[in-house]
Design a protein around this motif. Structure first.
Motif, short mmCIF file in Angstrom:
data_model
loop_
_atom_site.label_atom_id
_atom_site.label_comp_id
_atom_site.label_asym_id
_atom_site.label_seq_id
_atom_site.Cartn_x
_atom_site.Cartn_y
_atom_site.Cartn_z
N HIS A 157 0.67 -1.26 -0.01
CA HIS A 157 -0.01 0.11 -0.30
C HIS A 157 0.80 1.33 -0.04
N HIS A 159 1.67 3.85 1.56
CA HIS A 159 2.34 4.73 2.87
C HIS A 159 3.96 4.93 2.51
N ASP A 161 6.14 4.39 4.53
CA ASP A 161 6.99 3.27 5.16
C ASP A 161 7.10 2.18 4.21
N HIS A 162 6.34 2.04 3.13
CA HIS A 162 6.43 0.83 2.35
C HIS A 162 6.72 1.36 0.73
N HIS A 226 -7.18 -0.97 5.24
CA HIS A 226 -5.92 0.00 5.82
C HIS A 226 -5.79 1.19 4.81
ZN LIG Z 1 0.32 1.70 6.24
#
Ligand SMILES: [Zn+2]
Length: 352
Positions: A157, A159, A161-162, A226
């Motif tokens: 996804h 975000h 941090d990914h 999420h």
């Molecule tokens: Zn996330």
């Protein structure tokens, strides 16, 4: 209803007495015991978690959720002002060979995985833009793998941090980036927020899509919740030649509008159904390993430490099919408790 049950209900009504008639006088429908339902949902999550999934239980059942989605187009501080990047000791973790064809190239908190195939490497999730270079590219090199062999990058996804390192991997190695349609849309809606992190639109994942590279396939499952485009996966790895099936959960915390009955109740419903979808796929493939993109949820960094002392013992990541199902029951139990809180709020709002 048996005669005995009828008698019991009648007796209960008599005991309840005046409060029952008062409720009927106000046209209040027979009310649910929301607090008891919330407690039952929380207890089901706690029972499912056992001692394996306390991080997931803690995050979703206990800690306050963020309450909404990020609609800012501002560049995050960790990109615009490098002095705000967390210190290396906060995020650095050693890379590790986890299975014959699966390597950990993530950090202490956020994780990233390299699945090796006969035709190159599939990276599953990246970390932040500030640590992808050291953790993913550096990690592959330290493990004796070639970053130039990266062919695909699957992002669970959008975000930071990914998705953070995906543009680096696309620009430098020509990797094809795979993501859900709604999350590609997010990236294009907030170009400034994603500056330096966002790859140009690549492969749009769909439910059940098989991404095949050489002798290896990853099956992608849409698990909205999420974020609207969150993806989860099933794939097979090998432990000294023995096939082991993995379920990968792509998004965990309640990072959607969750603090008002509308649309919170519906959002939790999507999340709960999505977890059932990946749980069903995990069961269908006989998954005995659950992976995530946060060590908080799958204990990856701790399990990596256990690998070194494994000897001939069981693989520290292999929990068995029942535990994989229990992981998703934790997510569902916590989501259901939060959903009932909103149902309670809605019911109270309707009365007064
Ligand atoms: Zn996330």
């Amino acid at each position: 209803m048996s005669l005995r049950t009828v008698r019991f209900v009648v007796i209960l009504s008599i005991i309840a007495g005046s409060s029952t008639s008062k409720a009927f006088a106000q046209n209040v429908p027979a009310s649910r015991d929301f607090d008891a339902e919330i407690e039952a949902a929380l207890r089901s999550a706690k029972t499912a978690a056992g001692f394996e999934f306390l991080g997931t239980l803690n995050r979703n059942c206990l800690l306050p959720a963020s309450g909404g989605v990020n609609t800012s187009n501002n560049l995050p501080g960790y990109v615009s002002d490098l002095t705000t990047v967390p210190a290396r000791e906060v995020w650095y973790a050693d890379a590790a060979k986890v299975f014959d064809n699966l390597y950990f190239v993530g950090g202490k908190i956020h994780t990233s995985w390299a699945l090796t195939t006969s035709e190159g490497i599939i990276i599953i999730d990246t970390v932040y833009p500030y640590n992808s270079e050291e953790l993913i590219i550096g990690g592959l090199e330290r493990l004796g793998l070639r970053p130039e062999d990266i062919r695909y990058v699957i992002i669970s996804h959008a975000h930071g941090d990914h998705i953070g390192g995906s543009q680096i991997l696309q620009d430098r190695f020509g990797a094809q980036v795979v993501m859900g349609a709604s999350d590609w849309d997010l990236v294009e809606t907030y170009p400034n927020r994603y500056a330096s992190m966002a790859p140009t639109r690549g492969i749009v994942a769909t439910d059940g899509m098989k991404l095949t590279l050489g002798n290896t396939s990853v099956t992608i499952w849409e698990t909205p919740g999420h974020t609207p485009g969150t993806l989860s996966y099933t794939f097979t790895v090998f432990d000294n030649g023995r096939p082991v099936n993995v379920a990968y959960s792509g998004g965990t915390a309640f990072n959607f509008v969750n603090n008002t009955p509308v649309p919170g109740i519906e959002n939790f419903q999507s999340y709960i159904e999505a977890q059932q979808h990946i749980a069903d796929q995990a069961a269908a493939t006989g998954a005995t390993v659950i992976l995530s993109n946060h060590s908080e949820f799958d204990n990856a960094v701790n399990r990596n430490r256990m690998l070194a002392g494994r000897g001939d013992g069981p693989h520290p990541y292999e929990l068995g099919e029942e535990w994989v199902q229990r992981y998703f029951q934790v997510m569902q139990g916590c989501a259901r408790a939060a959903q009932i809180r909103l149902e309670k709020e809605q019911a109270e709002g309707a009365v007064f």
